[in-house]
Design a protein around this motif. Structure first.
Motif, mmCIF file in Angstrom:
data_model
loop_
_atom_site.group_PDB
_atom_site.id
_atom_site.type_symbol
_atom_site.label_atom_id
_atom_site.label_comp_id
_atom_site.label_asym_id
_atom_site.label_seq_id
_atom_site.Cartn_x
_atom_site.Cartn_y
_atom_site.Cartn_z
ATOM 1 N N ILE A 104 -3.832 5.521 -3.937
ATOM 2 C CA ILE A 104 -4.297 4.289 -3.702
ATOM 3 C C ILE A 104 -5.404 3.723 -4.291
ATOM 4 O O ILE A 104 -5.144 2.578 -4.903
ATOM 5 N N VAL A 149 5.571 -3.293 14.817
ATOM 6 C CA VAL A 149 5.363 -4.236 13.639
ATOM 7 C C VAL A 149 6.331 -5.158 13.382
ATOM 8 O O VAL A 149 6.278 -6.515 13.274
ATOM 9 N N PHE A 203 1.351 0.602 5.209
ATOM 10 C CA PHE A 203 0.671 1.589 5.645
ATOM 11 C C PHE A 203 1.440 2.330 6.646
ATOM 12 O O PHE A 203 1.595 3.960 6.360
ATOM 13 N N GLY A 204 2.270 1.897 7.574
ATOM 14 C CA GLY A 204 2.886 2.852 8.390
ATOM 15 C C GLY A 204 4.309 3.426 7.621
ATOM 16 O O GLY A 204 4.319 4.762 7.528
ATOM 17 N N ILE A 205 4.817 2.766 6.589
ATOM 18 C CA ILE A 205 5.804 3.407 5.758
ATOM 19 C C ILE A 205 5.265 4.487 4.904
ATOM 20 O O ILE A 205 5.946 5.570 4.853
ATOM 21 N N VAL A 252 0.734 -1.212 -0.003
ATOM 22 C CA VAL A 252 0.064 -0.046 0.088
ATOM 23 C C VAL A 252 0.653 1.331 -0.068
ATOM 24 O O VAL A 252 0.312 2.336 -0.116
ATOM 25 N N ARG A 294 -2.806 9.378 -1.251
ATOM 26 C CA ARG A 294 -4.267 8.836 -1.009
ATOM 27 C C ARG A 294 -4.927 8.577 -2.134
ATOM 28 O O ARG A 294 -5.731 7.411 -2.207
ATOM 29 N N PHE A 318 2.705 6.553 5.592
ATOM 30 C CA PHE A 318 2.262 7.531 6.282
ATOM 31 C C PHE A 318 3.751 8.338 6.629
ATOM 32 O O PHE A 318 3.623 9.751 6.907
ATOM 33 N N ILE A 319 4.624 7.810 7.264
ATOM 34 C CA ILE A 319 6.158 8.204 7.423
ATOM 35 C C ILE A 319 6.523 9.122 6.325
ATOM 36 O O ILE A 319 6.925 10.073 6.415
ATOM 37 N N ILE A 352 5.868 16.536 4.239
ATOM 38 C CA ILE A 352 5.272 17.586 4.638
ATOM 39 C C ILE A 352 6.500 18.537 5.533
ATOM 40 O O ILE A 352 6.622 19.877 5.396
ATOM 41 N N LEU A 353 7.056 17.961 6.205
ATOM 42 C CA LEU A 353 8.121 18.435 6.958
ATOM 43 C C LEU A 353 9.094 19.228 6.279
ATOM 44 O O LEU A 353 9.558 20.141 6.371
ATOM 45 N N VAL A 380 4.582 12.356 6.054
ATOM 46 C CA VAL A 380 4.880 13.367 6.849
ATOM 47 C C VAL A 380 6.265 13.937 6.780
ATOM 48 O O VAL A 380 6.547 15.115 6.721
ATOM 49 N N LEU A 381 7.166 13.189 6.266
ATOM 50 C CA LEU A 381 8.494 13.446 5.911
ATOM 51 C C LEU A 381 8.559 14.726 4.924
ATOM 52 O O LEU A 381 9.104 15.610 5.029
ATOM 53 N N PHE A 399 2.693 -2.621 8.135
ATOM 54 C CA PHE A 399 4.022 -2.125 7.980
ATOM 55 C C PHE A 399 3.841 -1.047 6.748
ATOM 56 O O PHE A 399 4.549 -0.080 6.992
ATOM 57 N N LEU A 456 4.641 2.740 15.032
ATOM 58 C CA LEU A 456 4.034 1.483 14.120
ATOM 59 C C LEU A 456 4.907 0.663 13.504
ATOM 60 O O LEU A 456 4.847 -0.731 13.852
ATOM 61 N N VAL A 457 5.811 1.073 12.610
ATOM 62 C CA VAL A 457 6.597 0.198 11.892
ATOM 63 C C VAL A 457 7.493 -0.344 12.794
ATOM 64 O O VAL A 457 7.777 -1.795 12.879
#
Lengths: 288, 321
Positions: free
Chosen positions: A225, B298, A103-105, A37, A222, A107-108, A114-115, A111-112, A101, B294-295
């Motif tokens: 996806i 997991v 999904f978390g990647i 994802v 998003r 999102f990271i 955006i920062l 955000v990176l 996993f 989260l990562v």
């Protein structure tokens, strides 16, 4: 009527572009069965890489995308290695945690970006951006034509690579029967890792196309996806020619809805089609 | 016998907690703890509700934001149309959430894991698009909400919402606990470990998944219902924000999903860290911390915090004794 014809033409151009952003997923998810994802997040990341190169060194976006491909190839090798070591190798419960996993990647990455770049839209400059060809009533932006041509070439090249070369055939073989390949003395994990690398490398060019077609923002992944998974599922998992057909169907559908009902409905189209396909024909158009 | 004693301890704990919350609203003057506490309680409700389907059954729902947003907008639409009180808004949101859960379940629960997850993202975006085009509740621009006068014994609306959200969180925990100890929970865990084997041994897998999806959906929507009153404002892109999905999923997985206490621990730990970070640094860094945690969990601690605390859960991971 002219309006509708114009929508169809633009839809076909858009569709080929959708094929280019989806072929990588067709390999990683369709062939290798990795619940990737984060694919659209990598895509948007590539766009920002292209933006940075274009902004600081005035490199043509397509060249910048090409320059990113080796980097993304390595990135893909690494990502698959981590995924394999932590999920596939251990076996149990891989599905749930594998999805979480990636999904978390995703999102990271969001955000990176955006920062680093803020939430504003970013675009690139090149000679072919901003001009358009006119055919009587409707006009076709040249940026769309460039994206269409490159996307088509990219998709066809990948299809040829997977069906004609030794490595391409190995990748399809590993997707069909990993155990048989292992018995024949090949190392399926290395082949899969290489395939994942290719699938990610393609995103360098696809990311360039993304920012050529329209300005990008950090949360754009998003919407993609829906588009990428819609294309890959509709195509029938792992089918590259199906990817092209499905992407064109999606492109035309989006373009027509956009013309008839306006832009506020656009984000839901790909997701609605995806749900429809999953409910009615989960094996896809060209699925086995 | 121990089960009975466990029950007494649990309900005594619940009673003590609710009395403490109520006492706090009467004693503490400063409103800030209630603002922050509300959000943490909301996360507890969301994480626990998520884990009923995501943890027990192993179906990763990315659509927490869909159910949450539906809860928000059910409350908004009802309040705007009839001026219904908060209790009615929450009840209506729960019913709508449950109905939505039933529909989603019917449509998607036969799908393999990843397809279910993607379908739930799809659902969120489709519903958000509808709400954006719905004029009555303000469309894409959002809508201002005027809070009605506050009810006794509370002296401010935020304190009342804090207490209401505490009730919702307790309800979610009690239901999750009941399910975990009941036949439903054992059936869900069996199908999570091996759906085909469970089906073959006579576990009614689809029925159980549907029930889990409906209960989870109802609880998430109910937890979302007071959000518009809390913010005095509602707009589609915040009500359907994907960060609700990431938070619920991350908190449940980080806490551990083998036991109902896991999501509670995860929500308290991450929720309070986030409140702290949001004040001291920025909301982006918040989300970054959430994603990285989260990562890391997991990959490194598949059974979450409770797996680290209680090796029994960790050993179950690989199917070893």
């Amino acid at each position: 009527m002219d309006l509708l014809l114009g929508a169809v033409v633009l839809g076909v151009l858009l569709g080929c572009f959708y094929a280019a952003v989806s072929v990588g997923l067709s390999v990683s998810f369709g062939l290798l069965d990795v619940p990737h994802v984060a694919h659209p997040a990598f895509l948007v990341l590539a766009s920002y890489g292209v933006y940075q190169l274009n902004e600081s060194y005035d490199i043509d976006p397509l060249l910048a995308g090409l320059a990113l491909t080796p980097l993304f190839f390595l990135f893909g090798l690494l990502a698959y290695r981590v995924y394999y070591e932590t999920f596939e190798k251990r076996g149990s419960d891989a599905g749930v945690r594998g999805i979480a996993f990636f999904f978390g990647i995703a999102f990271i990455i969001e955000v990176l970006i955006i920062l680093q770049f803020g939430v504003d839209q970013r675009s690139v400059s090149a000679t072919y951006i901003g001009k358009a060809w006119r055919f009587g009533e409707f006009r076709i932006p040249i940026r769309q034509l460039v994206a269409f041509a490159v996307a088509l070439a990219l998709t066809v090249l990948l299809a040829v690579y997977l069906s004609k070369t030794f490595m391409g055939r190995a990748i399809r073989a590993v997707a069909q029967d990993e155990e048989a390949l292992r018995l024949m003395g090949a190392n399926p994990v290395r082949i899969k890792q290489f395939a994942f690398g290719i699938a990610t490398a393609v995103l360098g060019i696809a990311g360039a196309l993304l920012i050529i077609v329209a300005p990008v923002e950090p949360t754009l992944d998003r919407a993609y996806i829906g588009r990428t998974f819609c294309v890959v599922v509709m195509a029938g998992l792992g089918s590259i020619s199906g990817t092209l057909i499905a992407a064109i169907i999606l492109g035309v559908a989006e373009s027509i809805v956009l013309t008839l009902f306006g832009a506020s409905w656009a984000p839901a189209i790909s997701f609605a089609m995806l749900l429809g396909v999953l409910a009615v024909r989960p094996q896809g158009l060209l699925g086995r | 016998m121990t089960k009975h004693r466990n029950s007494i301890v649990f309900w005594a704990g619940v009673a003590v907690f609710l009395v403490a919350v109520l006492a706090m609203t009467q004693i503490v003057r400063n409103e800030y703890p209630f603002f922050a506490g509300y959000v943490i309680l909301q996360f507890i409700a969301l994480a626990v509700a998520w884990s009923i389907l995501g943890g027990y059954a192993g179906y990763v729902n990315f659509g927490t934001n869909a159910f949450f947003g539906v809860g928000v907008y059910t409350a908004v639409a009802l309040f705007k149309a009839t001026g219904a009180p908060l209790v009615v808004q929450i009840g209506a949101a729960a019913v709508v959430g449950m109905t939505l859960g039933f529909g989603v379940g019917l449509l998607t629960l036969r799908m393999r894991g990843i397809f279910f997850s993607i379908a739930t993202i799809a659902l969120a975006i489709i519903i958000e698009t509808f709400v954006m085009n719905w004029r009555f509740v303000g469309g894409a621009a959002g809508i201002q909400i005027q809070r009605p006068p506050v009810m006794a014994p509370f002296d401010s609306y935020v304190k009342m919402l804090f207490f209401v959200q505490a009730l919702l969180a307790v309800t979610a925990v009690a239901i999750a606990r009941y399910i975990q100890n009941s036949r439903i929970g054992r059936g869900l865990q069996a199908l999570r470990d091996d759906e085909l084997a469970a089906e073959c041994t006579g576990v009614p897998t689809l029925k159980l998944k549907l029930v889990a999806c409906m209960i989870s959906g109802a609880l998430i929507s109910a937890a979302g219902a007071p959000a518009a009153m809390y913010l005095q404002y509602a707009d589609p892109s915040s009500a359907f924000n994907l960060s609700y999905s990431v938070s619920a999923l991350a908190m449940a997985l980080i806490g551990g999903t083998a036991h109902w206490i896991g999501p509670v621990l995860g929500a308290i730990l991450l929720g309070s860290t986030q409140q702290l970070l949001a004040v001291t640094i920025s909301s982006e860094v918040n989300v970054l911390v959430l994603g990285i945690m989260l990562v890391l969990f997991v990959v490194g601690a598949p059974k979450g915090i409770i797996g680290l605390l209680r090796p029994r859960y960790r050993l179950r991971a690989g199917g070893k004794p």
